[in-house]
Design an enzyme around this catalytic site. Structure first.
Site, PDB file in Angstrom:
ATOM      1  N   LEU A  49       0.825  -1.208   0.000  1.00  0.00           N
ATOM      2  CA  LEU A  49       0.000   0.000   0.000  1.00  0.00           C
ATOM      3  C   LEU A  49       0.854   1.250   0.000  1.00  0.00           C
ATOM      4  CD1 LEU A  49      -2.658  -1.073   2.670  1.00  0.00           C
ATOM      5  CD2 LEU A  49      -3.026  -0.830   0.205  1.00  0.00           C
ATOM      6  N   GLY A  55       9.358   2.120   7.137  1.00  0.00           N
ATOM      7  CA  GLY A  55       8.968   0.756   6.814  1.00  0.00           C
ATOM      8  C   GLY A  55       8.007   0.698   5.656  1.00  0.00           C
ATOM      9  N   ARG A  56       7.312  -0.424   5.561  1.00  0.00           N
ATOM     10  CA  ARG A  56       6.368  -0.643   4.465  1.00  0.00           C
ATOM     11  C   ARG A  56       5.005  -0.969   5.047  1.00  0.00           C
ATOM     12  NH1 ARG A  56       8.379  -5.618   1.453  1.00  0.00           N
ATOM     13  NH2 ARG A  56       7.355  -4.791  -0.389  1.00  0.00           N
ATOM     14  N   ASP A 163       3.578  15.118  12.976  1.00  0.00           N
ATOM     15  CA  ASP A 163       3.834  14.761  11.575  1.00  0.00           C
ATOM     16  C   ASP A 163       2.541  14.874  10.757  1.00  0.00           C
ATOM     17  OD1 ASP A 163       5.486  14.001   9.512  1.00  0.00           O
ATOM     18  OD2 ASP A 163       5.469  11.862   9.985  1.00  0.00           O
TER      19      ASP A 163
HETATM   20  N1  LIG Z   1      -4.232   1.974   7.001  1.00  0.00           N
HETATM   21  C1  LIG Z   1      -3.818   2.214   5.757  1.00  0.00           C
HETATM   22  N2  LIG Z   1      -4.639   1.998   4.700  1.00  0.00           N
HETATM   23  C2  LIG Z   1      -4.219   2.265   3.436  1.00  0.00           C
HETATM   24  N3  LIG Z   1      -2.977   2.744   3.134  1.00  0.00           N
HETATM   25  C3  LIG Z   1      -2.116   2.973   4.141  1.00  0.00           C
HETATM   26  C4  LIG Z   1      -2.484   2.714   5.497  1.00  0.00           C
HETATM   27  N4  LIG Z   1      -1.445   3.035   6.292  1.00  0.00           N
HETATM   28  C5  LIG Z   1      -0.462   3.484   5.470  1.00  0.00           C
HETATM   29  N5  LIG Z   1      -0.851   3.447   4.183  1.00  0.00           N
HETATM   30  C6  LIG Z   1      -0.034   3.871   3.026  1.00  0.00           C
HETATM   31  O1  LIG Z   1       1.338   3.646   3.327  1.00  0.00           O
HETATM   32  C7  LIG Z   1       2.069   4.896   3.342  1.00  0.00           C
HETATM   33  C8  LIG Z   1       3.165   4.835   4.398  1.00  0.00           C
HETATM   34  O2  LIG Z   1       2.579   4.630   5.683  1.00  0.00           O
HETATM   35  P1  LIG Z   1       3.153   5.271   7.013  1.00  0.00           P
HETATM   36  O3  LIG Z   1       3.078   6.773   6.894  1.00  0.00           O
HETATM   37  O4  LIG Z   1       2.477   4.679   8.194  1.00  0.00           O
HETATM   38  O5  LIG Z   1       4.682   4.795   6.928  1.00  0.00           O
HETATM   39  P2  LIG Z   1       5.984   5.531   7.455  1.00  0.00           P
HETATM   40  O6  LIG Z   1       7.135   4.659   7.118  1.00  0.00           O
HETATM   41  O7  LIG Z   1       5.823   5.845   8.908  1.00  0.00           O
HETATM   42  O8  LIG Z   1       5.983   6.849   6.587  1.00  0.00           O
HETATM   43  P3  LIG Z   1       6.684   8.281   6.848  1.00  0.00           P
HETATM   44  O9  LIG Z   1       7.907   8.294   5.989  1.00  0.00           O
HETATM   45  O10 LIG Z   1       5.639   9.282   6.364  1.00  0.00           O
HETATM   46  O11 LIG Z   1       6.941   8.423   8.296  1.00  0.00           O
HETATM   47  C9  LIG Z   1       0.997   5.959   3.598  1.00  0.00           C
HETATM   48  O12 LIG Z   1       1.396   7.230   3.116  1.00  0.00           O
HETATM   49  C10 LIG Z   1      -0.199   5.369   2.818  1.00  0.00           C
HETATM   50  O13 LIG Z   1      -0.091   5.663   1.431  1.00  0.00           O
END
Ligand SMILES: Nc1ncnc2c1ncn2[C@@H]1O[C@H](COP(=O)(O)OP(=O)(O)OP(=O)(O)O)[C@@H](O)[C@H]1O
Length: 355
Positions: A49, A55-56, A163
């Protein structure tokens, strides 16, 4: 929790001292993380997604049944145990609010990843909806009102999100009847030290942009007010108002000049003139240059009954575009999707080959 023990979360209540209470939850949760040989024993992994700095996130179907979830994977090689536990615990604590993404127990650890599930948002994140144009008026105000409620709830629990940006707003339907703020990776109790951003971030407020490492700044809710102001601008226009909230950024200088002009010009400079007087007042409050003068996110509610955008008023069919079914992501076919290598190599097989 699956083991039947009572979970140490009390409906978003972080008690008297949020920092102490959060640490207590983290300590309690540390012994309750479920070890699994492979994440595929619990989930059918469907598709990626998104991926972020830490992470992913994968769309996953729980093997025990129930709706699909978004599974957040933090590689053990780069993410710390404490970071993982804190993000999971904060998520659990605020899950009772509809404007904050629900985090689901139990937390898991496989040989290569820490992981936890969150509710799945079928329309992805808000930045994906803003590729070509801003949101229509109605959706814009729906987003503002829901985020104001979510941040108000978070702040009343003594937490600062830190954030707030379009990538971290998850969308459940294209009409934006439900959106939720997610990614609690930087969320901390108020007063915790915030470091300087790693690079220029358009959503960071001036006081953070001015920080020189190793200096830090005590986290205050006003940081989220600024993030909300920038986000509303993005949601209305599909672009950021500046690259960084510092001179000599031209977008920021125009805005700061407008804010501090005396007397005030009869017409604000572009791009701010496209907002109604109500929205200008709201944005000037959320984006006040001095943090102590900034409005709280709940100020959105004072202006939610009035139009926010005046220039380029959108045609009715555009509104309908956003109200339709849209490109929601599904759980795919019956076959598991093949994902890039690196997701769960410990399983020794690409997804789609095993069950
Ligand atoms: N619950 C969800 N449902 C659908 N898509 C999601 C969901 N959670 C995250 N995503 C997708 O995954 C992407 C990355 O998620 P997230 O922001 O939690 O990761 P991160 O590694 O903490 O990112 P960042 O670099 O912004 O800190 C989001 O921008 C969104 O596009």
């Amino acid at each position: 929790m699956e083991n039947g023990e009572q979970e140490p979360f009390e409906d978003g209540d972080l008690e008297e001292d949020p920092a102490l209470a959060l640490q207590r939850l983290v300590d309690l949760t540390a012994s309750r993380v479920t070890p699994v040989r492979t994440l595929r024993s619990c989930y059918r992994l469907v598709q990626e997604l998104g991926a972020g700095t830490y992470g992913r996130v994968l769309l996953a179907q729980p093997r025990r049944g129930g709706p699909p979830v978004a599974l957040k994977l933090l590689p053990r090689a780069s993410a710390s145990w404490a970071t993982f536990l804190r993000e999971f615990c904060v998520g659990r604590c605020v899950s009772s609010h509809p404007g904050l993404l629900s985090t689901l127990a139990p937390p898991l650890q496989s040989p290569r990843h820490y992981a936890f599930a969150q509710e799945f948002a079928p329309c992805g994140d808000l930045s994906g909806m803003l590729e070509n144009r801003g949101l229509p008026e109605l959706q814009l105000r729906r987003v503002g009102v829901q985020l104001a409620g979510a941040l108000d709830f978070l702040h009343s629990r003594g937490l600062v999100h830190a954030d707030v940006k379009p990538d971290n707003v998850l969308v459940f339907d294209r009409a934006c009847r439900r959106i939720a703020l997610g990614d609690f990776g930087l969320t901390r109790p108020e007063g915790c030290p915030a470091p300087a951003p790693p690079g220029p971030l358009p959503s960071a407020p001036p006081e953070l942009c001015l920080l020189q490492p190793p200096d830090t700044l005590a986290l205050r809710p006003e940081l989220d007010s600024w993030g909300l102001g920038v986000l509303l601008f993005c949601a209305a226009t599909a672009c950021f108002p500046w690259s960084v909230a510092l001179a000599p950024d031209p977008g920021f200088e125009t805005f700061a000049g407008w804010l501090t002009a005396c007397p005030q010009p009869a017409v604000p400079p572009q791009p701010w003139a496209q907002f109604s007087l109500a929205a200008q007042t709201l944005l000037r409050g959320l984006l006040a240059l001095e943090p102590e003068k900034r409005s709280r996110p709940a100020a959105v509610l004072d202006w939610a009954g009035e139009p926010w955008v005046v220039v380029g008023a959108r045609a009715e069919e555009e509104e309908e575009d956003f109200g339709g079914g849209g490109e929601e992501k599904g759980t795919g076919g019956e076959e598991e999707a093949s994902l890039d290598e690196g997701s769960e190599e410990e399983e020794g097989a690409q997804m789609g080959t095993g069950s």
